[in-house]
Design an enzyme around this catalytic site. Structure first.
Site, PDB file in Angstrom:
ATOM      1  CB  CYS A  16      -0.899   0.028   1.235  1.00 33.53           C
ATOM      2  SG  CYS A  16      -2.077  -1.300   1.355  1.00 33.53           S
ATOM      3  CG  ASP A 420      37.003  21.659  15.099  1.00 35.93           C
ATOM      4  OD1 ASP A 420      37.954  21.978  14.378  1.00 35.93           O
ATOM      5  OD2 ASP A 420      36.417  22.445  15.860  1.00 35.93           O
ATOM      6  CG  ASP A 622      33.747  22.341  12.820  1.00 35.14           C
ATOM      7  OD1 ASP A 622      34.857  22.708  12.415  1.00 35.14           O
ATOM      8  OD2 ASP A 622      33.432  22.341  14.024  1.00 35.14           O
TER       9      ASP A 622
END
Length: 731
Positions: A16, A420, A622
C-alpha cells in the site's frame, strides 16, 4: 520546495505504501515522497507552484486511501491524532470480537457434520463474519480493480473463493445434486477472525513503537506564570510571547526556553539532554523548556516559544527521523511492490498444477486459498520502520538526535573518527597563560594585543581581550582592522602597524622571529598556542594561549579506539601544538595547520585513502567538513540544536555520546536485519508449504485457518522484536 507531513489512513501492508509512493513520484512538482507504513505518515517534498495539497490529497483518495495534513505536534496539537488512533484501535477490537462471536460457532458446527441443516447454519454464521469484516473485502476488491493489489486483496481472494465455493456446494446439496461434498465456511470465517485479531494486535504494538515521540510531546508544559504589571498571572502556554518575564517555582516545569535574569537553582535537564545530575542555573544562564526546576525560584526572560523551542525542534527532528528510510529498506520495498501479484500468480499456478496432477477441485482450492492467506507483506513493511522508530526514540531519550535512517546505516562502517579541536575536544574557552615582551621599550604587549583583537570573533582573540579586562587594561581604538582567516589580524594603533598571529603570518610578512624560537618551541611542546605580536614589521613579543580539554574527552577517544576506530584531531594549530594535544588526549594522528576552508579537503583526503570517516564538530564553522564526511556528528546545545549540519546531533557536550551514537546505530541495524530475516524467512518457507510441497512425502496440507493465524502473528512478532529494543542499555 515545501516539506509537509500527511497522515495516511487505510494502508494495510508495505505494498500500500509503495503504491502511494509510486503514484506521487510520477506527479509533476513532487521532488520526494516517503510513506512510512509503521507510523502511517507521508513525508513529502514538493513545489507548491506546480502541485498543491488539495491535489495531493485527492490523488491519494483515488488510490483508495485517505490523507490529512499532520498537525504540528511541536505546538501541542497532538490530541486529535491520538484520539483518532485510539478510535481506530477500538474499531479493530470491536471488529475482532464480533467476528469471533460468529466465527467460533462456524467451527463447532463444521465438526458436527456436512448435512443441509449444518451447512445452512455454517453459511449464515460465515456470512455474519464476512459482514462484520466487510471493509476487508471491499478494500481488497477495489485494489484488484485498480490493478494495485495489496494484502487485503489476498485475503479477499482467499476467503471469497472458500466462501462462494461452499455456498455453491450448499445450494447444490439443497437440490440433491450429487457432488463431492466439502464446505469451507469455517476456513473463510476463521481466516477473517485471525486477520482481525492480527490487525488489532498490530495496531496496539505499532502504536507503542512511537512511544518516544509521545513522551517528548508529553513533556510540553501547558501553562506559565508570567509577570505583568507587577502581578503574577497564570496563562496558557500558547499565550506566552518572546520577551515575557516568567517565574518558575521549585518542582515546576520550565515552560519555554529563556535566560535567567534573577535567582539560583538546580535544573533537572534529563528529559532533554539525558544528563542525570541537575545543572546549576544562575543569572545569565540559559534555560530549556520542559526541564524541571528543582530547588530555588527562577525568574527568566522567554527567548524561544512555540515551535522555536529546543523541545519543539527535537520533536520535529525525531519525527522526521522516524519517517525516514534506511537504505536497507529499499530491498524490502522493491520486493513488497511485486510480492502480492507474485503470490496471486503462485496461488493460481498451484491450483492448476494440482488439478493437472489429478487432485480434486476441493483439494486444489484448499492449497490455493492457503497460499493466498499465508503470505505476509505486512512483516516486510514493518521490519525496518519499527526498528528505526525505536532506535531514533531511544537515541533522543539519551540526548542524541539521529536525523535519518541513512545515518543509522552509515555508522556501521565508520573506521575513522575525526574531532575538530577547538570547541569540540576542548571547551572553546582558552585563557592567556604567558605574555613575553622582548623590547626595551615600555610597550604593553597585552594592551596592544587586546586592542587589536577587540573586533575579532575568534576564541583566541576573546581570551586576550578577557585577560586585558581582568587586568584592567584600557582597550584602545584601532584603525584599518583586518582579519586574516586562519592566520591572525592586522590593524593600525598609535600610528604604528600592528600584526598579531601565527608564525606563518610573520613569515609571509618577512618578520624575523628567531629571537623567540626557543621559547616558542617550549610552549608549543606543552600544547600551548602562540600568538606573535609585531609592530612596524618588528617582533615585540608573544602571548601563549591554552584551551582546556573537555571532561571525558580522553575517555571518549580511548573508548572509540577500544572498538577499533582510528581517532584523528583536526586543528588550525601548528604541528607541534597539534601533536601535543594528540598526545594529551591519546589520538592516533593529527591534521594540523588546517585553515577553516581546508577542513572539508582534509576529510576528503582521508576518504581517498580508503577510510570511512565520521567528523565531529561544534557547528557552523565545521559545516563543510561535516557535509563531506561519510557521517557528520554535530555538537549542539541550547538554540544550536536547530543547526542543519550533521546527520547526528549530540544535545549535550559529552563526547562519550559519539560512541553511544555509533553503538546505538549498530544495534538498530542489527534489529532491522533480524526483522528482515524473519520476514523473508517466513514468506520463503510458508508459501511453498502452503503450495503443498510436503504433501507427497508427508500427506500433510496447511489448513487455510492455520495459515491465517500464522500470517497474522508473523507481523506482530516483527513489531515485538523491535519493541524489545526498549530494554537496550548500551555503553
Amino acid at each position: 520546495m515545501e516539506k509537509n507531513i500527511f497522515i495516511i489512513t487505510g494502508m494495510h501492508c508495505a505494498s500500500c505504501a509503495m503504491n502511494i509512493e509510486t503514484a506521487l513520484k510520477k506527479e509533476a512538482g513532487v521532488k520526494s515522497a516517503n510513506v512510512n507504513f509503521a507510523s502511517e505518515k507521508l513525508h513529502l517534498e514538493y513545489d507548491p507552484m506546480i502541485i498543491d495539497q488539495k491535489k495531493i490529497i485527492a490523488l491519494i483518495k483515488t488510490l483508495g486511501y485517505n490523507a490529512i495534513e499532520a498537525p504540528d505536534q511541536s505546538m501541542g496539537h497532538h490530541d486529535h491524532q491520538r484520539l483518532a488512533k485510539e478510535g481506530e484501535i477500538k474499531k479493530l477490537k470491536n471488529r475482532f470480537i464480533l467476528s469471533l462471536i460468529f466465527g467460533v460457532p462456524v467451527l463447532v458446527f463444521s465438526m458436527m457434520g456436512t448435512g443441509n441443516l449444518y451447512g445452512f447454519i455454517q453459511g449464515a454464521l460465515a456470512t455474519a463474519v464476512i459482514i462484520s469484516c466487510f471493509n476487508i473485502w471491499r478494500t481488497g476488491f477495489k485494489s484488484i480493480l485498480r490493478l494495485s493489489p495489496d494484502m487485503y486483496s489476498l485475503i479477499f481472494l482467499g476467503t471469497a473463493v472458500a466462501y462462494f465455493y461452499s455456498l455453491i456446494s450448499s445450494i447444490l446439496m439443497l437440490f440433491n445434486i450429487p457432488i463431492e461434498t466439502h464446505l469451507y465456511y469455517e476456513s473463510a470465517a476463521l481466516i477473517l477472525v485471525f486477520i482481525s485479531l492480527g490487525e488489532y494486535l498490530q495496531a496496539i504494538t505499532k502504536g507503542r513503537a512511537g512511544d518516544a515521540i509521545k513522551k517528548l510531546i508529553g513533556l510540553q508544559s501547558k501553562e506559565a506564570l508570567i509577570i505583568k504589571d507587577g502581578k503574577e498571572i497564570k496563562t496558557a502556554i500558547e499565550n506566552v510571547k518572546a520577551g515575557d518575564i516568567i517565574i518558575v517555582k521549585p518542582g515546576e516545569k520550565i515552560p519555554v526556553d529563556g535566560i535567567v535574569i534573577d535567582g539560583y537553582s538546580g535544573v533537572d535537564e534529563k528529559a532533554i539532554t539525558g544528563e542525570s545530575m541537575p545543572v546549576e542555573k544562575k543569572k545569565g544562564d540559559g534555560l530549556i523548556g520542559a526541564t524541571i526546576n528543582k530547588s530555588g525560584v527562577l525568574k527568566f526572560k522567554a527567548t524561544k516559544i512555540g515551535q522555536d523551542t529546543m523541545l519543539a525542534q527535537i520533536i520535529h527532528t525525531v519525527e522526521e527521523a522516524m519517517g525516514s528510510k534506511a537504505p536497507i529498506q529499499l530491498l524490502a520495498d522493491k520486493f513488497s511492490f511485486y510480492f502480492v501479484p507474485a503470490v496471486i500468480g503462485i496461488a493460481i499456478l498451484s491450483l492448476f498444477t494440482w488439478l493437472l496432477l489429478g487432485q480434486s477441485l476441493a483439494f486444489s482450492l484448499t492449497i490455493s486459498v492457503a497460499v493466498l492467506i499465508v503470505a505476509c507483506p505486512c512483516a516486510l513493511g514493518l521490519a525496518t520502520p519499527t526498528a528505526v522508530m525505536m532506535g531514533t526514540g531511544l537515541a533522543a531519550k539519551n540526548g542524541i538526535l539521529i536525523k535519518n535512517g541513512q545515518a543509522l546505516e552509515k555508522a556501521r562502517n565508520i573506521n575513522t573518527v575525526v574531532f575538530d579541536k577547538t570547541g569540540t575536544l576542548t571547551k572553546g574557552n582558552p585563557v592567556v597563560t604567558k605574555i613575553i615582551n622582548i623590547t626595551d621599550d615600555l610597550l604593553d604587549v597585552l594592551q596592544i594585543a587586546a586592542s587589536v583583537e577587540k573586533n575579532s570573533e575568534h576564541p583566541l582573540a576573546q581570551a586576550i581581550v578577557n585577560k586585558a579586562t581582568e587586568e584592567k587594561k584600557e582597550i584602545l581604538t584601532v584603525n584599518n582592522f583586518s582579519a586574516i582567516p586562519g592566520y591572525g589580524v592586522s590593524a593600525r594603533l598609535n600610528n604604528h602597524d600592528q600584526l598579531l598571529g601565527t608564525k606563518k603570518l610573520m613569515a609571509d610578512n618577512h618578520i624575523d622571529i628567531s629571537v623567540l624560537e626557543e621559547k616558542i618551541t617550549d610552549l608549543e611542546n606543552n600544547g600551548q598556542t602562540i600568538m606573535l605580536l609585531a609592530q612596524d614589521k618588528k617582533i615585540i613579543g608573544l602571548l601563549a594561549v591554552a584551551d582546556t580539554l573537555k571532561e571525558h574527552a580522553k575517555q571518549a577517544v580511548a573508548e572509540l579506539q577500544s572498538i577499533g576506530k582510528k581517532v584523528a584531531i583536526l586543528t588550525g594549530d601548528n604541528e607541534r601544538v597539534g601533536k601535543a594535544m594528540a598526545e594529551q588526549v591519546g589520538a592516533d594522528t593529527v591534521l594540523a595547520e588546517v585553515l577553516p576552508s581546508e577542513k572539508a579537503h582534509e576529510i576528503k583526503k582521508l576518504q581517498q585513502q580508503g577510510n570511512v570517516v565520521a567528523m565531529v564538530g561544534d557547528g557552523i564553522n565545521d559545516a563543510p567538513a561535516l557535509a563531506q564526511a561519510d557521517l557528520g556528528i554535530a555538537l549542539g546545545s541550547g538554540t544550536d540544536i536547530a543547526m542543519e549540519t550533521g546527520e547526528i546531533i549530540l544535545i549535550k557536550d559529552d563526547l562519550r555520546d559519539v560512541l553511544k551514537a555509533i553503538n546505538l546505530s549498530n544495534y538498530t541495524l542489527r534489529k532491522i536485519k533480524q526483522n528482515l530475516f524473519w520476514a523473508f524467512f517466513y514468506n520463503i518457507i510458508s508459501i511453498p508449504i502452503a503450495a503443498g510441497v510436503l504433501y507427497s512425502s508427508t500427506g500433510w496440507l496447511l489448513n487455510p485457518s492455520i495459515a491465517a493465524a500464522a500470517m497474522a502473528f508473523s507481523s506482530v512478532s516483527v513489531v515485538l522484536n523491535s519493541l524489545s529494543m526498549k530494554r537496550y542499555k548500551g555503553r
